[in-house]
Scaffold this motif. Structure first.
Motif, mmCIF file in Angstrom:
data_model
loop_
_atom_site.group_PDB
_atom_site.id
_atom_site.type_symbol
_atom_site.label_atom_id
_atom_site.label_comp_id
_atom_site.label_asym_id
_atom_site.label_seq_id
_atom_site.Cartn_x
_atom_site.Cartn_y
_atom_site.Cartn_z
ATOM 1 N N LEU A 135 7.522 35.137 229.668
ATOM 2 C CA LEU A 135 8.578 35.159 228.489
ATOM 3 C C LEU A 135 9.429 33.859 228.773
ATOM 4 O O LEU A 135 9.644 33.532 230.057
ATOM 5 N N THR A 136 9.971 33.079 227.638
ATOM 6 C CA THR A 136 11.142 32.016 227.695
ATOM 7 C C THR A 136 12.241 32.692 227.508
ATOM 8 O O THR A 136 12.453 33.642 226.657
ATOM 9 N N VAL A 137 13.365 32.553 228.412
ATOM 10 C CA VAL A 137 14.618 32.993 228.298
ATOM 11 C C VAL A 137 15.779 32.125 227.931
ATOM 12 O O VAL A 137 15.621 31.050 228.471
ATOM 13 N N THR A 138 16.363 32.339 227.013
ATOM 14 C CA THR A 138 17.600 31.406 226.460
ATOM 15 C C THR A 138 18.834 32.367 226.675
ATOM 16 O O THR A 138 18.837 33.713 226.904
ATOM 17 N N GLN A 139 19.763 31.622 227.039
ATOM 18 C CA GLN A 139 21.098 32.150 227.324
ATOM 19 C C GLN A 139 22.244 31.950 226.227
ATOM 20 O O GLN A 139 22.261 30.829 225.640
ATOM 21 N N GLN A 140 22.802 33.086 225.942
ATOM 22 C CA GLN A 140 23.884 32.943 224.783
ATOM 23 C C GLN A 140 25.319 33.355 225.649
ATOM 24 O O GLN A 140 25.381 34.457 226.169
ATOM 25 N N LEU A 183 11.328 36.197 238.019
ATOM 26 C CA LEU A 183 12.223 35.290 237.188
ATOM 27 C C LEU A 183 12.550 33.950 237.800
ATOM 28 O O LEU A 183 12.766 33.932 238.868
ATOM 29 N N LYS A 184 12.221 32.887 236.890
ATOM 30 C CA LYS A 184 12.193 31.584 237.733
ATOM 31 C C LYS A 184 12.737 30.437 236.763
ATOM 32 O O LYS A 184 12.696 30.794 235.656
ATOM 33 N N PRO A 185 12.831 29.503 237.203
ATOM 34 C CA PRO A 185 13.101 28.363 236.366
ATOM 35 C C PRO A 185 12.064 27.892 235.551
ATOM 36 O O PRO A 185 10.927 28.146 235.999
ATOM 37 N N GLY A 186 12.265 27.210 234.347
ATOM 38 C CA GLY A 186 10.989 26.795 233.620
ATOM 39 C C GLY A 186 10.395 25.403 234.253
ATOM 40 O O GLY A 186 10.454 25.140 235.388
ATOM 41 N N GLY A 187 9.607 24.697 233.620
ATOM 42 C CA GLY A 187 8.821 23.731 233.926
ATOM 43 C C GLY A 187 10.088 22.474 234.241
ATOM 44 O O GLY A 187 11.142 22.466 234.015
ATOM 45 N N ASP A 188 9.248 21.457 234.750
ATOM 46 C CA ASP A 188 10.198 20.129 235.109
ATOM 47 C C ASP A 188 11.041 19.609 234.022
ATOM 48 O O ASP A 188 12.133 19.174 234.203
ATOM 49 N N PHE A 189 10.694 19.773 232.611
ATOM 50 C CA PHE A 189 11.519 19.405 231.702
ATOM 51 C C PHE A 189 11.820 20.492 230.908
ATOM 52 O O PHE A 189 12.356 20.190 229.453
ATOM 53 N N ASP A 190 11.752 21.578 231.222
ATOM 54 C CA ASP A 190 12.294 22.668 230.377
ATOM 55 C C ASP A 190 13.534 23.463 230.942
ATOM 56 O O ASP A 190 13.570 23.693 232.088
ATOM 57 N N PRO A 191 14.583 23.561 230.088
ATOM 58 C CA PRO A 191 15.712 23.946 230.590
ATOM 59 C C PRO A 191 15.981 25.420 230.641
ATOM 60 O O PRO A 191 16.873 25.862 231.353
#
Length: 198
Positions: free
Chosen positions: A121-126, A72-80
């Motif tokens: 996978l790209t993870v979004t938070q609700q 589990l890691k942060p996205g790229g430089d411009f990916d929140p």
């Protein structure tokens, strides 16, 4: 590098021991009663949280399968968004049973893993309520999770939803010739409830 609170919460939600007893009882024709372990491991800890995952049929807990590593890691430089990168142990048998016996993970190193480049996978938070969230993980657009295992070419469709007490797995095996799902969450997700927090 300090980890974001979002990443820390996702790691906390995913870490644990789960099963889908209620689902398996309600719909035994389609859902096997499974136990799922997702244990934190001390890899890539400079910028991410890493989990070892495996599962077993409840009637055969001594024969777990689908050993995998989730980073589990942060996205790229411009990916929140957060990302989940999957790895496969080069020798899955050496980690078999580590869900129940985590000491098997103590000597695991990153060079014992194979990166699965398309398995991301790209993870979004609700936000469901104050300090209560749901994370939704979906494949990155235009990627395909393919790898070779025991000489066979494997394709998998990955995805999950995670909250404080539940984990829903959308993982499916895909027939590479037909593109159709052959195992896993064919009729909808496996709905696991957390039994123990790690």
């Amino acid at each position: 590098m300090s980890l974001s609170s979002q990443l820390t919460v996702l790691g906390e939600y995913l870490a644990g021991e789960f099963d889908n007893q209620e689902q398996a009882i309600a719909d035994p024709a389609w859902y096997v009663h499974l136990r799922l372990w997702q244990r934190p491991v001390n890899l890539f800890s400079e910028d991410s949280i890493t989990l070892f995952a495996e599962q077993a049929n409840i009637i055969n807990l001594d024969n777990p399968y689908r050993q995998r590593i989730m980073r589990l890691k942060p996205g790229g430089d411009f990916d929140p968004h957060l990302q989940v990168q999957y790895y496969m142990p080069k020798d899955p048998g050496s980690l078999k049973g580590a869900g129940r016996n985590p000491t098997l993970l103590d000597t695991l190193t990153s060079d014992q893993l194979d990166l699965l480049p398309g398995c991301v996978l790209t993870v979004t938070q609700q936000t469901l309520a104050p300090n209560c969230y749901k994370f939704v993980a979906t494949p990155v657009a235009n990627t395909s999770c393919r790898f070779t295992y025991l000489g066979n070419s494997i394709q998998v469709s990955l995805g999950f939803e995670a909250s404080a007490a539940q984990f829903h797995s959308y993982d499916k095996g895909i027939d590479t010739a037909t593109g159709k799902a052959t195992w896993g969450a064919i009729l909808g997700p496996y709905r696991y409830n957390k039994r123990n927090q790690y």
